[in-house]
Structures are given as structure tokens and as C-alpha cells.
Design an enzyme around this catalytic site. Sequence first.
Site, mmCIF file in Angstrom:
data_model
loop_
_atom_site.group_PDB
_atom_site.id
_atom_site.type_symbol
_atom_site.label_atom_id
_atom_site.label_comp_id
_atom_site.label_asym_id
_atom_site.label_seq_id
_atom_site.Cartn_x
_atom_site.Cartn_y
_atom_site.Cartn_z
ATOM 1 N N LEU A 39 0.847 -1.190 0.000
ATOM 2 C CA LEU A 39 0.000 0.000 0.000
ATOM 3 C C LEU A 39 0.884 1.242 0.000
ATOM 4 C CD1 LEU A 39 -2.969 -0.490 2.530
ATOM 5 C CD2 LEU A 39 -3.143 0.053 0.105
ATOM 6 N N ASP A 40 0.504 2.254 -0.798
ATOM 7 C CA ASP A 40 1.230 3.516 -0.787
ATOM 8 C C ASP A 40 1.138 4.157 0.603
ATOM 9 O OD1 ASP A 40 1.884 3.329 -3.475
ATOM 10 O OD2 ASP A 40 0.076 4.391 -4.122
ATOM 11 N N PRO A 41 2.137 4.962 0.989
ATOM 12 C CA PRO A 41 2.095 5.621 2.303
ATOM 13 C C PRO A 41 0.814 6.421 2.545
ATOM 14 C CG PRO A 41 4.276 5.838 1.355
ATOM 15 C CD PRO A 41 3.414 5.209 0.287
#
Length: 294
Positions: A39-41
Amino acid sequence: MLFQGFLNLNKPFDWTSHDCVARVRKLLRLKRVGHAGTLDPAATGVLPIALGKATRLLQYLPETKAYKATIRLGVRTTTDDLQGEIITSQPCPGLSLSEVKTVLSKFQGKIEQIPPNYSAIQVDGKRLYDLARKGEIVEVPVRTVEIFHIEVLEWREGDFPELDVAIACGGGTYIRAIARDLGAILETGGTLAALIRTESSGFQLTDSLTLTDLEAQLQAGTFQPILADAALQHLSSVTVPIIAAQKWCQGQRISLTFDVSGIVRVYDEETRFLGIGQLEDEVLIPQMVFEPIS
């Protein structure tokens, strides 16, 4: 205590998936920790975490995922989300929901998608985000992804209207790319404003734990990992007699008659989960022995 199994983690905002793994490793005092589906930050939500020997089962988890996304129209950014620099800003107050819905239908089913320049995909052994940060321009390979379902949840009018959508999709789908491409077709520009993953690899957001929840359960001595085979219910299962099961756990192929084929969960007669096998022409081949019989 040696933990084996899975943790359904609700990833916090501004944490990388690697940050989460490192924190879980420290909290559980466990070396072998891994995750499925980066997951992206800036995204939150379900991040499946494998503990101990279950890290070897990550490759067998289902790839289906579901998201709740907010798309802002009228804006283009370098990263296809609000974390990047604005490339263009073009107010579009006259845009209607009916126009958006007409275009949104183009994203249903199998579609071709170019991943964002700022992504973890490798080209010639280098991560795209590393190349993008250096200002290097590379040709990003087109990939085919599948969108099972996309539904409008809410529409907010304005100079830069926002659209909330629910998306169910297969592995490898970039929601940022959907936001970007939707804006391109509408000729307004589009970027991802917010993203929550509500499901990943069979794990649901409603059943997830935050890092704070995990710490509290560990302090209370109540934390229990999700059983390893509970995350593999999409696979067929076979039960093997004890003598044959012992041989299988030692790496031997066994010949038995089964009414299924392919990758399967393997159990002994005491319903103990032994691992993952592959059935070919009624021969059960060990792929991953999770719990050998002593």
C-alpha cells in the site's frame, strides 16, 4: 511466544508497508514477518501481514482487492495523487455526474493500464519511483488488469469536483492510474485524493487491527494470529491418511485418488493443516510443508 499465522493490519496514513512490517516485527519480537499487497504511504486500510512460517504462504493468498477511493477532477500531479507536485490545475465546475458515469463504465472488466511513474514496478532492474526522482524518463510497460466492479458512492460538485467510488479488482491494479485516466478521458485532469483498502487477499477492513489495537492485545496477553489455513479457504483441500501424510511431510510424492486438482490445502486425518501441495494426475506433490508430522 512464537507467533505463526496472519495479522489483518489496518495500515495507518503516512506509513510505508515496510514501516508496518518493521513495527510488527519489533512488537512481536519475531524475525520472520512479511506482507502481501503493498500500500502507498498515503493509503490506509487492509495490509495482510504474515507471521513466522506463514510468510511462505503469502504467494498462495487470493489476489482480489477492494478499495474506497476519492478522485479529484481538474487536477493533474506528478504522482497521480495529492502527494506529488501539481502539473495542471483546471477548474471544471460545469462537469456533471452523468458525464462522469458514462466515462466510468469504460473502466469495468479487463482494461489496459500504465502504472504511475512513481510506483514500485521495476524496469531493467530499477524501481520506477527511483528513476522518476532522478528525472529519468522511461517507457512504462502497459499491463492488463481486471476491474470486477466499480460503483459511485458520492459526488461533490465544485470547481474541483470529487467522486467517491468503490472498486473491486484483481491484483496489480493501480487506483491512482484509474484517477489519472478518468481525468484524461474527461479532458479535465484527475488525481487520487484519498484511498482506503477495504479488502485484500480475503481479509476485510471490518475485522482489521490497528497498531494500537495490536499493542493493547499484546499487553493484555490476548493477541492470537489468524490461523494460517483460514486465509487459504479459496483453495480446495484434501485429507491424507496418517502414514501417507508422514511421507508427504518428508518431501515425498504420494499417489492417491482425489476429486480435485491443482494447488490444494493438505490435512491429515486429525484435521491438522500440513501445508500446500499440487495435485497432478492423482499424485500429490509437496509445495510447502507448514506443519510436519513428528
